[in-house]
Design an enzyme around this catalytic site. Structure first.
Site, short mmCIF file in Angstrom:
data_model
loop_
_atom_site.label_atom_id
_atom_site.label_comp_id
_atom_site.label_asym_id
_atom_site.label_seq_id
_atom_site.Cartn_x
_atom_site.Cartn_y
_atom_site.Cartn_z
N ARG A 123 7.88 -16.31 13.94
CA ARG A 123 7.17 -15.24 14.61
C ARG A 123 6.91 -15.57 16.08
O ARG A 123 6.94 -16.74 16.48
CB ARG A 123 5.87 -14.88 13.91
CG ARG A 123 5.02 -16.04 13.50
CD ARG A 123 3.89 -15.60 12.55
NE ARG A 123 3.34 -16.77 11.90
CZ ARG A 123 2.48 -16.77 10.92
NH1 ARG A 123 2.04 -15.65 10.43
NH2 ARG A 123 2.04 -17.89 10.39
N ARG A 150 0.83 -1.21 0.00
CA ARG A 150 0.00 0.00 0.00
C ARG A 150 0.85 1.25 0.00
O ARG A 150 1.83 1.32 0.74
CB ARG A 150 -0.83 0.08 1.28
CG ARG A 150 -1.84 -0.96 1.45
CD ARG A 150 -2.78 -0.54 2.59
NE ARG A 150 -3.56 -1.69 2.95
CZ ARG A 150 -3.37 -2.42 4.03
NH1 ARG A 150 -2.45 -2.06 4.91
NH2 ARG A 150 -4.11 -3.48 4.26
N1 UDP Z 1 5.95 -13.21 4.40
C1 UDP Z 1 7.21 -12.66 4.43
N2 UDP Z 1 7.60 -11.91 5.49
C2 UDP Z 1 6.78 -11.68 6.54
C3 UDP Z 1 5.49 -12.25 6.53
C4 UDP Z 1 5.09 -13.01 5.44
O1 UDP Z 1 7.98 -12.86 3.50
O2 UDP Z 1 7.20 -11.01 7.49
C5 UDP Z 1 5.57 -14.04 3.22
C6 UDP Z 1 5.94 -15.48 3.43
O3 UDP Z 1 6.32 -16.02 2.19
C7 UDP Z 1 4.62 -16.09 3.89
C8 UDP Z 1 3.62 -15.31 3.05
O4 UDP Z 1 4.18 -14.00 3.00
O5 UDP Z 1 4.57 -17.46 3.63
C9 UDP Z 1 2.22 -15.27 3.60
O6 UDP Z 1 2.23 -14.74 4.90
P1 UDP Z 1 0.98 -14.86 5.88
O7 UDP Z 1 1.27 -14.04 7.07
O8 UDP Z 1 -0.26 -14.58 5.10
O9 UDP Z 1 1.05 -16.41 6.24
P2 UDP Z 1 0.19 -17.28 7.27
O10 UDP Z 1 -0.29 -16.37 8.33
O11 UDP Z 1 -0.87 -17.94 6.49
O12 UDP Z 1 1.20 -18.25 7.77
#
Ligand code: UDP
Length: 388
Positions: free
Chosen positions: A289, A183
């Site tokens: 995370r 964004r």
């Molecule tokens: N991603 C990233 N950095 C971040 C967070 C997400 O590169 O800090 C990328 C990573 O490839 C991840 C994708 O974005 O698999 C999708 O993230 P999302 O948070 O949607 O994943 P979920 O919560 O489904 O695990």
């Protein structure tokens, strides 16, 4: 011969007590159909399962933030729980540097000191050019660089993605990164959807209510494969939300998944990290995370917090399958299973993240379950599940 498993003249056997199966059972019961749900795990709710301790609701299978544009789905889930107004705003920690996610004007300012959308766009364009990216991106790396440039790719995406998925970003499909918004406004909301929140008290209550009918029986800690042949023989119809390759005895080979491991600890403080989710985006930190659950709803007892580290790990049959790895090879294999599944359509219906081998969000699964109900009970397309 008397039935051993279908002892109550059940209309449906539902394999898996996640959202797809639970909503189907609920809607079937409303139409006077009887279901038996068998669930391998000791609890209902699938990966949406939550439990509460010290006033803190912990999502046992990772943070589940409900977000959707689908008003029918949103109204439906709100019939079973009160949702709060939580808005996900994730902070990324790259080797001690903090950045706002998803990629927005705050991130661009923190990364480059740029203050206007035009300056940010110029910076991204310059980096995209320098990386030599032209035409349609062929993989996640190219997709990411063409969306937000090399610096952000290197610091906030590459390390995180490669540890999350256990493979090179050049070997991953680009749709994974398209989940995240980019964004050119100062807005840290992780999602673009109109509705967002977390049920106060957690998700498990939703499943308790969905499955409360006398026409629904639930057996937890019960593995379909222990009695697959009997189930197939005794039940007129099966809704199967387990792994599709396992159902067909892996005859076309194993589909790959990525797994996760969670480590939680209770600490004697009100505030450990100052945010619900902090991503660690370097390659070296072994977790992706850290969640601090009290920040999802602010209902925790004073002086206590629960913190969970999320570690990606490789998957084998002894581990929970979280993410389907939708690369070319697996997609081809899945197509073979899906073809076989279509031949069994009158008897077995495949659904959910594992049954359809797709990276679904909660709202998509719920909508898919509505569609199954529409089909199965010949309900007009304009019927609304949020009405009564
Ligand atoms: N991603 C990233 N950095 C971040 C967070 C997400 O590169 O800090 C990328 C990573 O490839 C991840 C994708 O974005 O698999 C999708 O993230 P999302 O948070 O949607 O994943 P979920 O919560 O489904 O695990």
């Amino acid at each position: 011969m008397a039935n051993k498993f279908n002892t109550k003249n059940y209309d449906y056997l539902i394999v898996g007590a996640g959202p797809y199966g639970a909503i189907f059972a609920y809607e079937a019961a409303k139409r006077n159909k009887r279901s038996l749900i068998i669930e391998k795990r000791p609890h209902i709710g699938g990966n949406m399962y939550t439990h509460t301790e010290n006033g803190i609701t912990v999502h046992d299978f990772g943070a589940h933030i409900f977000h959707t544009d689908n008003q029918e789905v949103w109204n439906f889930v709100n019939k079973f729980a009160d949702f709060n107004n939580y808005q996900n705003q994730v902070v990324a920690n790259y080797k001690g540097e903090l950045y706002n996610l998803p990629f927005n004007m705050n991130t661009f300012y923190e990364m480059w000191g740029v203050k206007t959308p035009d300056e940010a766009k110029a910076k991204i364009e310059e980096q995209k050019k320098a990386a030599g990216i032209k035409g349609e991106p062929r993989n996640l790396e190219e997709q990411a660089i063409s969306l937000i440039g090399t610096d952000i790719y290197t610091k906030l995406i590459k390390g995180y993605t490669e540890k999350q998925w256990g493979r090179k970003a050049t070997e991953l499909p680009s749709f994974i990164i398209k989940r995240l918004p980019v964004r050119f406004i100062f807005d840290n909301n992780y999602f673009n959807h109109r509705y967002q929140g977390i049920p106060i008290g957690g998700y498990t209550q939703i499943f308790d209510k969905l499955l409360a009918s006398d026409l629904i029986d639930v057996k937890t800690s019960s593995d379909f494969f222990a009695h697959k042949e009997e189930y197939l023989a005794e039940f007129p119809k099966i809704i199967y939300t387990g792994m599709i390759d396992q159902f067909f005895d892996y005859q076309f080979g194993e589909l790959e998944y990525r797994s996760l491991r969670f480590e939680s600890e209770t600490l004697d403080t009100d505030n450990y990290q100052g945010n619900a989710v902090i991503n660690y985006t370097d390659a070296e930190t072994p977790y992706t995370r850290v969640m601090e659950w009290r920040h999802f709803d602010g209902l925790a007892d004073p002086g206590k917090t629960i913190v969970t580290h999320e570690y990606p790990q490789s998957w084998d049959r002894s581990k929970e399958a979280y993410y389907p790895v939708n690369d070319e090879k697996n997609t081809e294999t899945y197509k073979k299973y899906a073809k076989l599944a279509r031949q069994h359509r009158d008897k077995v219906i495949f659904g959910g993240r594992l049954g359809l081998y797709r990276y679904f969000d909660m709202d998509q699964i719920i909508n898919a379950s509505f569609n199954l109900v529409r089909q199965e009970f010949k309900i007009p397309a304009d019927y609304r599940f949020d009405q009564e």
